[in-house]
Design a protein around this motif. Structure first.
Motif, mmCIF file in Angstrom:
data_model
loop_
_atom_site.group_PDB
_atom_site.id
_atom_site.type_symbol
_atom_site.label_atom_id
_atom_site.label_comp_id
_atom_site.label_asym_id
_atom_site.label_seq_id
_atom_site.Cartn_x
_atom_site.Cartn_y
_atom_site.Cartn_z
ATOM 1 N N UNK A 214 -7.496 -0.394 -7.706
ATOM 2 C CA UNK A 214 -6.308 -0.219 -6.888
ATOM 3 C C UNK A 214 -6.371 0.965 -5.948
ATOM 4 N N UNK A 215 -7.384 1.814 -6.108
ATOM 5 C CA UNK A 215 -7.542 2.982 -5.231
ATOM 6 C C UNK A 215 -8.489 2.612 -4.095
ATOM 7 N N UNK A 216 -7.961 2.637 -2.862
ATOM 8 C CA UNK A 216 -8.760 2.302 -1.677
ATOM 9 C C UNK A 216 -9.595 3.479 -1.209
ATOM 10 N N UNK B 64 -5.161 6.655 -1.178
ATOM 11 C CA UNK B 64 -4.522 5.430 -0.685
ATOM 12 C C UNK B 64 -4.686 4.386 -1.776
ATOM 13 N N UNK B 65 -3.568 3.799 -2.194
ATOM 14 C CA UNK B 65 -3.584 2.809 -3.266
ATOM 15 C C UNK B 65 -3.004 1.498 -2.755
ATOM 16 N N UNK B 66 -3.366 0.408 -3.423
ATOM 17 C CA UNK B 66 -2.892 -0.916 -3.019
ATOM 18 C C UNK B 66 -2.752 -1.810 -4.248
ATOM 19 N N UNK B 67 -1.810 -2.763 -4.140
ATOM 20 C CA UNK B 67 -1.599 -3.762 -5.191
ATOM 21 C C UNK B 67 -1.028 -5.011 -4.533
ATOM 22 N N UNK B 68 -1.027 -6.099 -5.264
ATOM 23 C CA UNK B 68 -0.488 -7.353 -4.743
ATOM 24 C C UNK B 68 1.023 -7.297 -4.553
ATOM 25 N N UNK C 192 0.833 -1.202 0.000
ATOM 26 C CA UNK C 192 0.000 0.000 0.000
ATOM 27 C C UNK C 192 0.867 1.250 0.000
ATOM 28 N N UNK C 193 0.285 2.345 -0.483
ATOM 29 C CA UNK C 193 0.975 3.629 -0.495
ATOM 30 C C UNK C 193 -0.062 4.741 -0.436
ATOM 31 N N UNK C 194 0.387 5.888 0.048
ATOM 32 C CA UNK C 194 -0.396 7.107 -0.057
ATOM 33 C C UNK C 194 0.186 7.904 -1.204
ATOM 34 N N UNK D 265 0.031 3.240 -9.975
ATOM 35 C CA UNK D 265 0.518 4.628 -9.951
ATOM 36 C C UNK D 265 0.361 5.299 -11.321
ATOM 37 N N UNK D 266 0.756 4.668 -12.425
ATOM 38 C CA UNK D 266 0.555 5.317 -13.727
ATOM 39 C C UNK D 266 -0.921 5.582 -14.057
ATOM 40 N N UNK D 267 -1.832 4.708 -13.619
ATOM 41 C CA UNK D 267 -3.250 4.955 -13.900
ATOM 42 C C UNK D 267 -3.747 6.176 -13.131
ATOM 43 N N UNK D 268 -3.240 6.368 -11.926
ATOM 44 C CA UNK D 268 -3.592 7.569 -11.158
ATOM 45 C C UNK D 268 -3.017 8.800 -11.851
ATOM 46 N N UNK D 269 -1.759 8.744 -12.232
ATOM 47 C CA UNK D 269 -1.097 9.898 -12.848
ATOM 48 C C UNK D 269 -1.702 10.289 -14.195
ATOM 49 N N UNK D 270 -2.408 9.383 -14.832
ATOM 50 C CA UNK D 270 -2.999 9.664 -16.139
ATOM 51 C C UNK D 270 -4.291 10.474 -16.063
#
Length: 80
Positions: free
Chosen positions: A27-29, A43-47, A3-5, A57-62
Motif C-alpha cells: 500500500x506504500x507507493x 504516499x499510500x494507496x488502497x482500493x 491515495x493519501x500522503x 494507515x495502521x500498518x504504517x503507524x505500527x
C-alpha cells in the motif's frame, strides 16, 4: 483508487531507517525522508477509503520509531 500522503515524525535519528521500512509495506507507493517539521513523507494507496483507514494507515503507524503521523487524503490531481 484512494491515495493519501502521510506526514510522519520519528524518533531522533530514525528517519532514514523508518523510510526504508515503510517503502517495503503493501500500500506504500513511495517513502522519502525529508527535512523540516516532518521527517518522512509517504504516499499510500488502497482500493477504498475504508481499506486505507483500516489496513494501510495502521500498518504504517505500527513501524517502530514513528512518534506521530498526519494523513492527508489526495483530493485530486492537477496535470499541466
Amino acid at each position: 483508487m484512494v491515495e493519501a500522503f502521510m506526514l510522519i515524525q520519528t524518533e531522533v535519528g530514525r528517519a532514514e531507517v523508518v523510510a526504508k521500512q515503510l517503502g517495503a509495506l503493501p500500500g506504500v507507493s513511495s517513502a522519502e525522508y525529508v527535512t523540516g517539521p516532518y521527517d518522512v513523507v509517504v504516499r499510500v494507496a488502497a482500493q477504498t477509503a475504508s481499506e486505507l483507514q483500516t489496513v494501510v494507515v495502521p500498518s504504517v503507524q505500527a513501524v517502530t520509531g514513528i512518534t506521530r503521523t498526519l494523513t492527508c487524503p489526495v483530493a485530486g490531481a492537477v496535470h499541466s
